[in-house]
Design an enzyme around this catalytic site. Structure first.
Site, PDB file in Angstrom:
ATOM      1  N   ARG A  14       0.868  -1.188   0.000  1.00 23.48           N
ATOM      2  CA  ARG A  14       0.000   0.000   0.000  1.00 23.48           C
ATOM      3  C   ARG A  14       0.895   1.225   0.000  1.00 23.48           C
ATOM      4  NH1 ARG A  14      -5.127   1.999   3.557  1.00 23.48           N
ATOM      5  NH2 ARG A  14      -6.042   0.488   2.147  1.00 23.48           N
ATOM      6  N   HIS A  17      -7.392   0.807  -6.333  1.00 25.80           N
ATOM      7  CA  HIS A  17      -7.620   0.069  -5.080  1.00 25.80           C
ATOM      8  C   HIS A  17      -8.376  -1.231  -5.413  1.00 25.80           C
ATOM      9  CE1 HIS A  17      -7.874  -0.767  -0.950  1.00 25.80           C
ATOM     10  NE2 HIS A  17      -8.755   0.105  -0.536  1.00 25.80           N
ATOM     11  N   GLN A  58     -10.349  -3.632  -2.901  1.00 27.27           N
ATOM     12  CA  GLN A  58     -11.610  -3.060  -2.399  1.00 27.27           C
ATOM     13  C   GLN A  58     -12.767  -3.400  -3.347  1.00 27.27           C
ATOM     14  OE1 GLN A  58     -12.181  -1.084   0.533  1.00 27.27           O
ATOM     15  NE2 GLN A  58     -14.309  -1.465  -0.030  1.00 27.27           N
ATOM     16  N   ASP A  63     -16.946   8.042  -1.499  1.00 24.71           N
ATOM     17  CA  ASP A  63     -15.651   7.877  -0.821  1.00 24.71           C
ATOM     18  C   ASP A  63     -15.275   9.247  -0.250  1.00 24.71           C
ATOM     19  OD1 ASP A  63     -13.125   6.988  -0.019  1.00 24.71           O
ATOM     20  OD2 ASP A  63     -12.243   7.140  -2.028  1.00 24.71           O
ATOM     21  N   CYS A  93     -16.269   2.627   0.839  1.00 24.98           N
ATOM     22  CA  CYS A  93     -15.139   1.739   1.157  1.00 24.98           C
ATOM     23  C   CYS A  93     -14.674   1.897   2.595  1.00 24.98           C
ATOM     24  CB  CYS A  93     -13.993   2.003   0.196  1.00 24.98           C
ATOM     25  SG  CYS A  93     -13.486   3.729   0.123  1.00 24.98           S
ATOM     26  N   ARG A 134     -13.874  -7.626   2.693  1.00 24.80           N
ATOM     27  CA  ARG A 134     -12.449  -7.392   2.378  1.00 24.80           C
ATOM     28  C   ARG A 134     -11.635  -8.627   2.733  1.00 24.80           C
ATOM     29  NH1 ARG A 134     -10.204  -2.552   2.163  1.00 24.80           N
ATOM     30  NH2 ARG A 134      -8.689  -3.702   0.933  1.00 24.80           N
TER      31      ARG A 134
HETATM   32  N1  NVA Z   1      -9.667   7.366  -1.660  1.00 22.93           N
HETATM   33  C1  NVA Z   1      -9.332   6.897  -0.328  1.00 22.93           C
HETATM   34  C2  NVA Z   1      -9.636   5.443  -0.181  1.00 22.93           C
HETATM   35  C3  NVA Z   1      -9.418   4.902   1.209  1.00 22.93           C
HETATM   36  C4  NVA Z   1      -9.720   3.439   1.331  1.00 22.93           C
HETATM   37  C5  NVA Z   1      -7.888   7.193  -0.038  1.00 22.93           C
HETATM   38  O1  NVA Z   1      -7.035   6.945  -0.906  1.00 22.93           O
HETATM   39  O2  NVA Z   1      -7.590   7.706   1.043  1.00 22.93           O
HETATM   40  N1   CP Z   2     -11.171   0.640   2.692  1.00 25.92           N
HETATM   41  C1   CP Z   2      -9.896   0.575   3.083  1.00 25.92           C
HETATM   42  O1   CP Z   2      -8.986   0.291   2.305  1.00 25.92           O
HETATM   43  O2   CP Z   2      -9.713   0.822   4.397  1.00 25.92           O
HETATM   44  P1   CP Z   2      -8.317   0.944   5.159  1.00 25.92           P
HETATM   45  O3   CP Z   2      -7.693   2.240   4.723  1.00 25.92           O
HETATM   46  O4   CP Z   2      -8.684   0.939   6.609  1.00 25.92           O
HETATM   47  O5   CP Z   2      -7.458  -0.230   4.776  1.00 25.92           O
END
Ligand code: NVA
Ligand code: CP
Length: 340
Positions: free
Chosen positions: A106, A133, A136, A229, A270, A322
């Site tokens: 990540r 992502h 997800q 989101d 998400c 998930r």
């Molecule tokens: N768009 C958000 C998704 C989090 C799961 C981010 O990148 O912070």
């Molecule tokens: N939805 C998601 O990816 O959550 P986290 O940032 O908690 O992993």
């Protein structure tokens, strides 16, 4: 279906049949887990979880999923490894690939997860980048299937920052699975035209359609799924906050939007979500911007508390799924052929 040795870094790399097979496997693993049937198919294997950004769901899904499969995990957090500071991504990949059977990443750059995949010699899974992502989407589509019994023909409207990792990945997923995707956003927060073109070409083969609408009420009309989101993604500077609130205020998912969608529509997110004053950031936004933008004065940003707490909201099913879907991705890419 045999996905052994494959990376999971964007859904663009997977066929509709492969995506469906992964969802089917996830469903089987969920049923087994609920019945207390062990599925320790990968005993003796080890996976590395490399996080440049924070996480609750993704990290826990990988850790619990790996444990259920009989594997051990190593978590490397934003400050826990040499990667990026003293060691290149390519060197890190070659080191970790000598010790582990799979690597989750990540971080910020899609090219970093691609670089890992190029050099690791073991499956690499994208746990979120600024661009995509994909794990997800697997959980979201499993949840949609649980709700409606199928994916093909489902109408999904994505509200908010439609050019972020979630907007991009949902658009790709919908195109792959013959769904009807609507990006509901201001013009300059719509997905990249090149990605839209790629998805249009996929959609032409699967029966999917893509629409992009600026009017939130028109965008919500007759939808099966209303998805949103956060307005500011991880890694974005604080300086975007004011303009983003101004641009996305009209796209907040509230009772008006759900009403326009129709009685059968479900709400998805998400997570994490800003729907009240119980987070530090929610409080900060309310205090700093509440006067200028009354819509955020209660810490409700992309979704109201009323909507996310309603019966139409399936956000915690998505969160649970998930784990089942990430487990399916690890099992099939490390373990090889599987039968549903
Ligand atoms: N768009 C958000 C998704 C989090 C799961 C981010 O990148 O912070
Ligand atoms: N939805 C998601 O990816 O959550 P986290 O940032 O908690 O992993």
């Amino acid at each position: 279906m045999n996905l052994q040795g494959r990376h999971f870094i964007t859904l663009l790399d997977f066929s509709p049949e492969e995506i469906q097979a992964l969802i089917d496997l996830s469903r089987r693993l969920k049923q087994e887990k609920n019945k207390g049937i062990a599925h320790r198919h990968l005993v003796g294997k080890n996976v590395c979880l490399l996080f440049q950004k924070d996480s609750t769901r993704t990290r826990c899904a990988f850790e619990v999923g790996a444990a259920d499969l009989g594997m051990s995990t190593t978590y490397l957090g934003p400050t826990g490894s040499q990667m990026g500071k003293k060691e290149s991504v390519a060197d890190t990949a070659r080191v970790l690939g000598r010790m582990y059977d799979g690597i989750e990443f990540r971080g910020y750059l899609q090219q970093d997860v691609e670089m890992l995949a190029q050099h690791a010699g073991v499956p690499v899974w994208n746990g979120l980048t600024d661009t995509y992502h994909p794990t997800q989407i697997m959980a979201d589509f499993m949840t949609i299937e649980e709700q409606f019994g199928h994916l093909k023909g489902i109408r999904l409207a994505y509200f908010g920052d439609a050019r972020n990792n979630m907007g991009n990945s949902l658009m790709i997923g919908c195109a792959k699975m013959g769904m009807h995707f609507t990006g509901v956003a201001p013009k300059d927060l719509m997905p990249d035209p090149a990605l839209i073109e790629t998805c249009e070409a996929i959609a032409a083969k699967t029966g999917a359609t893509l629409r992009f609408i600026e009017d939130p009420i028109k965008g919500a009309k007759d939808q099966d799924v209303i998805y949103t989101d956060v307005w500011f993604s991880m890694g974005e500077p604080e300086t975007v906050r004011r303009s983003r609130i101004e641009a996305l205020g009209p796209y907040q998912v509230n009772a008006r939007i759900m009403e326009a969608a129709g009685p059968k529509a479900i709400f998805m997110h998400c997570l994490p979500a800003f729907h009240g004053m119980d987070t530090v950031l929610g409080q900060e936004i309310a205090k700093t911007f509440g006067q200028a933008f009354p819509i955020v004065q209660n810490g409700e940003l992309e979704v109201t508390n009323e909507v996310i707490e309603s019966e139409r909201s399936v956000v915690f099913d998505e969160a649970e799924n998930r784990m089942h879907t990430i487990k399916a991705v690890m099992l099939s890419t490390i373990g090889g052929a599987f039968h549903v």
